[in-house]
Design an enzyme around this catalytic site. Structure first.
Site, short mmCIF file in Angstrom:
data_model
loop_
_atom_site.label_atom_id
_atom_site.label_comp_id
_atom_site.label_asym_id
_atom_site.label_seq_id
_atom_site.Cartn_x
_atom_site.Cartn_y
_atom_site.Cartn_z
N ASN A 196 0.85 -1.19 0.00
CA ASN A 196 0.00 0.00 0.00
C ASN A 196 0.88 1.24 0.00
O ASN A 196 2.11 1.14 0.06
CB ASN A 196 -0.96 -0.03 1.20
CG ASN A 196 -0.23 -0.10 2.52
OD1 ASN A 196 0.48 0.83 2.89
ND2 ASN A 196 -0.39 -1.21 3.22
N ASP A 199 -4.97 -6.08 4.66
CA ASP A 199 -6.09 -6.90 5.14
C ASP A 199 -6.01 -8.33 4.58
O ASP A 199 -6.53 -9.26 5.17
CB ASP A 199 -7.42 -6.28 4.69
CG ASP A 199 -7.68 -4.96 5.40
OD1 ASP A 199 -7.23 -4.83 6.56
OD2 ASP A 199 -8.27 -4.05 4.79
N LYS A 217 9.85 -16.92 -9.25
CA LYS A 217 9.16 -15.80 -9.89
C LYS A 217 8.08 -16.34 -10.85
O LYS A 217 8.38 -17.24 -11.65
CB LYS A 217 10.18 -14.95 -10.66
CG LYS A 217 9.57 -13.71 -11.24
CD LYS A 217 10.58 -12.89 -11.99
CE LYS A 217 9.84 -11.81 -12.76
NZ LYS A 217 10.57 -11.31 -13.88
N PHE A 269 -5.71 3.99 13.57
CA PHE A 269 -5.81 4.94 12.47
C PHE A 269 -6.88 4.44 11.51
O PHE A 269 -7.10 3.25 11.38
CB PHE A 269 -4.47 5.07 11.74
CG PHE A 269 -3.59 6.15 12.32
CD1 PHE A 269 -3.04 5.99 13.57
CD2 PHE A 269 -3.35 7.32 11.62
CE1 PHE A 269 -2.24 6.98 14.13
CE2 PHE A 269 -2.56 8.32 12.15
CZ PHE A 269 -2.01 8.15 13.41
N LYS A 310 -15.33 1.93 13.73
CA LYS A 310 -14.10 1.15 13.99
C LYS A 310 -13.68 1.28 15.46
O LYS A 310 -13.28 0.31 16.10
CB LYS A 310 -13.00 1.69 13.07
CG LYS A 310 -11.76 0.84 12.99
CD LYS A 310 -10.88 1.32 11.83
CE LYS A 310 -9.49 0.71 11.89
NZ LYS A 310 -8.60 1.18 10.85
N LYS A 350 -13.74 -2.15 17.54
CA LYS A 350 -12.44 -2.73 17.93
C LYS A 350 -12.09 -2.46 19.39
O LYS A 350 -11.02 -2.80 19.85
CB LYS A 350 -11.35 -2.19 17.01
CG LYS A 350 -11.73 -2.36 15.55
CD LYS A 350 -10.63 -2.61 14.62
CE LYS A 350 -11.27 -3.00 13.28
NZ LYS A 350 -10.38 -3.38 12.27
#
Ligand SMILES: Cc1cc2nc3c(=O)[nH]c(=O)nc-3n(C[C@H](O)[C@H](O)[C@H](O)COP(=O)(O)O)c2cc1C
Length: 405
Positions: free
Chosen positions: A211, A277, A287, A322, A336, A340
Site C-alpha cells: 500500500n 487486510d 518468480k 488509524f 471502527k 475494535k
C-alpha cells in the site's frame, strides 16, 4: 554554554539529591551567573550553608525574618531581582505547596512574589512521583501557572526503589534553564509501541501486495513520543535509525508477532501502520512467469491485530488506531473505534490530493471512546504527531484519575 549572565535564585528543598547542588552552583558560577541559594528549613539536613556560600560567593538565605533588615522584605527583594528561579531538587512537599500557594518558607514566598520564569527539577521516590496528587500538582503548575518542569529520570533511587524519580542530571538542568526550554515530559515512564509504514505480502520473490503508506506519520509519532519522555518501540516496515528501539518488519504476520511479543509490557500501542487486510494464499518460491492467459490470485484474510488486542488488552493499556477512509470518514472511524474496543482513533480522508500517504502533511479528525472530537486542519505530520502524543498523555491522566476517584 555562553548566555548572558543571569541572576538565578536556586531554591533547594529537602531531598537526598540536594548534595548535587554543590556542583550545580559551582558550574553556574563558572559560567558567569550570579547564584543566590535559598534553603528550606528541612534542606539544611541535607546540605550545609557554608560550602554553598563559598561556591556561590553570595549569602545563603533560609529565614523569612532576617536580622539585617533591608529596605524591602527579603522575599520581595530576591523575587524582584531574579532573572529566573530554579527549585532543585523539588520535593513532593514543595511541589504541593507551590500548587496551592502556601507561603510558609522563604522560597515559597519568593515563588509567589516573583514574575521571573520558574523551573522545577523534581526528585523523589517513584511512588511519591507517581502519586495522583503529585501528578495533579505538576499538571497545575505547568498548565495553570506556567512553571517548567525538568523531568526526573528513571534509575536506581537512593531509597532503594528503581523507577522514575531520579533528579535530572545537572547538565540537563543547566541547559534547560539557560536556553529557556520547556521540558515537560508527560510520557515519562510509559512504554509506547508505535507501528509505521505499510506491510508487504509476497506474491513471489519479486512481487508483493502493498500500500501507499510511507511510514512518515508513524515515525513522526514515535519521535514525538520519545521527546515527551516515552520509552519507544517503533515497529516499522521502513528503515529508520533512531535513538530509541526500532524493529523492522515486512509482513502483517511479522508485525503481529512483534507487537504480541512487546504488548504485554507496553502501556500504549499506536497503530499508524497500514496493515494489509489480505495476503496471497500461497507465495510462489519462484518468480511467476508471464503467460498468455490471465492470472488469478487467491487471497486470504490477515488477522485483525487491532480487533484482537482491543479485546484482550488490560484496562490500563491504551490503544490508538488509524482509519484511512475514502468515504464517510467520520462515520466509519467511529464504527471502527467502537467495534475494535480501542481508546482513540485518528481518521484521515485519503481522497484529498497531496495529503496523507507519502506527504509531509495531513489533516485528521481525532475521536476518543469517551466522545471527544477534534479536527486538525492541514498541517505538518510532525505537529499532528505531537498533538496525538499530548492526547495520549491526557488519556493516561484520565485513566489515573478514574482509578483514584
Ligand atoms: C533521608 C530522606 C530523604 C528524603 N528524600 C526526599 C526526596 O528525594 N524527595 C522528596 O520529595 N522528599 C524527600 N524526603 C522527605 C522530605 O524531606 C520531607 O517531605 C520534607 O518535609 C520536605 O521539606 P521541604 O519541601 O520543605 O524541603 C526525604 C526524607 C528523608 C528523611
Amino acid at each position: 554554554m555562553s548566555t548572558k549572565p543571569k541572576n538565578i535564585i536556586l531554591g533547594i528543598s529537602a531531598g537526598i539529591a540536594a548534595y548535587r547542588m554543590y556542583d550545580l552552583v559551582n558550574e553556574l558560577k563558572k559560567q558567569g551567573h550570579n547564584v543566590t541559594v535559598v534553603l528550606t528549613k528541612d534542606a539544611k539536613n541535607f546540605v550545609s550553608e557554608l560550602p554553598l556560600k563559598v561556591l556561590s560567593g553570595n549569602p545563603v538565605y533560609s529565614e523569612m525574618f532576617c536580622p539585617k533588615e533591608q529596605n524591602k522584605p527579603i522575599h520581595i527583594d530576591l523575587a524582584d531581582n531574579a532573572d529566573l528561579v530554579l527549585v532543585a531538587p523539588a520535593t513532593a512537599d514543595i511541589i504541593a505547596k507551590m500548587a496551592t500557594g502556601i507561603c510558609d518558607e522563604l522560597i515559597t514566598n519568593i515563588l509567589l512574589a516573583t514574575t521571573a520564569p520558574v523551573y522545577l527539577a523534581p526528585a523523589m521516590n517513584t511512588n511519591m512521583w507517581d502519586h495522583f496528587t503529585t501528578q495533579k500538582n505538576i499538571e497545575t503548575l505547568v498548565t495553570k501557572i506556567g512553571y517548567k518542569i525538568i523531568a526526573p529520570e528513571e534509575g536506581d533511587l537512593a531509597c532503594g526503589y528503581s523507577g522514575v524519580g531520579h533528579i535530572a542530571p545537572n547538565e540537563r538542568i543547566i541547559k534547560t534553564i539557560l536556553l529557556g526550554e520547556n521540558e515537560v515530559r508527560p510520557l515519562l515512564g510509559k512504554k509506547v509501541i508505535i507501528t509505521a509504514g505499510g506491510t508487504r505480502e509476497a506474491i513471489d520473490p519479486v512481487r508483493y501486495i502493498g500500500n501507499k503508506s510511507s511510514g512518515k506519520m508513524g515515525i513522526a509519532i514515535a519521535d514525538a513520543a520519545y521527546n515527551l519522555g516515552a520509552d519507544v518501540v517503533l515497529i516499522s516496515t521502513v528503515y529508520a535509525e533512531k535513538k530509541y528501539q526500532v524493529i523492522e518488519v515486512e509482513t502483517a504476520q511479522e508485525l503481529q508477532e512483534v507487537i504480541e511479543a512487546e504488548f504485554d509490557k507496553a502501556d500504549a500501542l499506536i497503530m499508524a501502520a497500514a496493515v494489509s487486510d489480505y495476503k496471497p494464499m500461497k507465495t510462489s518460491k519462484q518468480k511467476i512467469k508471464k503467460k498468455n492467459e490471465d492470472l488469478t490470485l487467491e487471497l486470504i484474510k490477515n488477522p485483525d491485530i487491532l480487533e484482537i488486542l482491543g479485546r484482550t488488552k488490560r484496562e490500563k493499556q491504551i490503544i490508538v488506531g488509524f482509519s484511512a477512509e475514502s468515504e464517510e470518514m467520520e462515520k466509519n472511524a467511529k464504527e471502527k473505534l467502537v467495534k475494535k474496543k480501542i481508546d482513540m482513533i485518528v481518521a484521515n480522508d485519503i481522497t484529498v490530493p497531496d495529503l496523507g500517504f507519502g506527504s509531509d502533511e495531513n489533516a485528521v479528525i481525532i475521536l476518543t471512546k469517551d466522545g471527544q472530537r477534534e479536527c486538525l486542519q492541514r498541517q505538518p505530520k510532525i505537529q499532528i504527531a505531537k498533538h496525538i502524543c499530548q492526547k495520549l498523555a491526557e488519556l493516561f491522566l484520565s485513566i489515573k484519575e478514574a482509578k483514584e476517584v
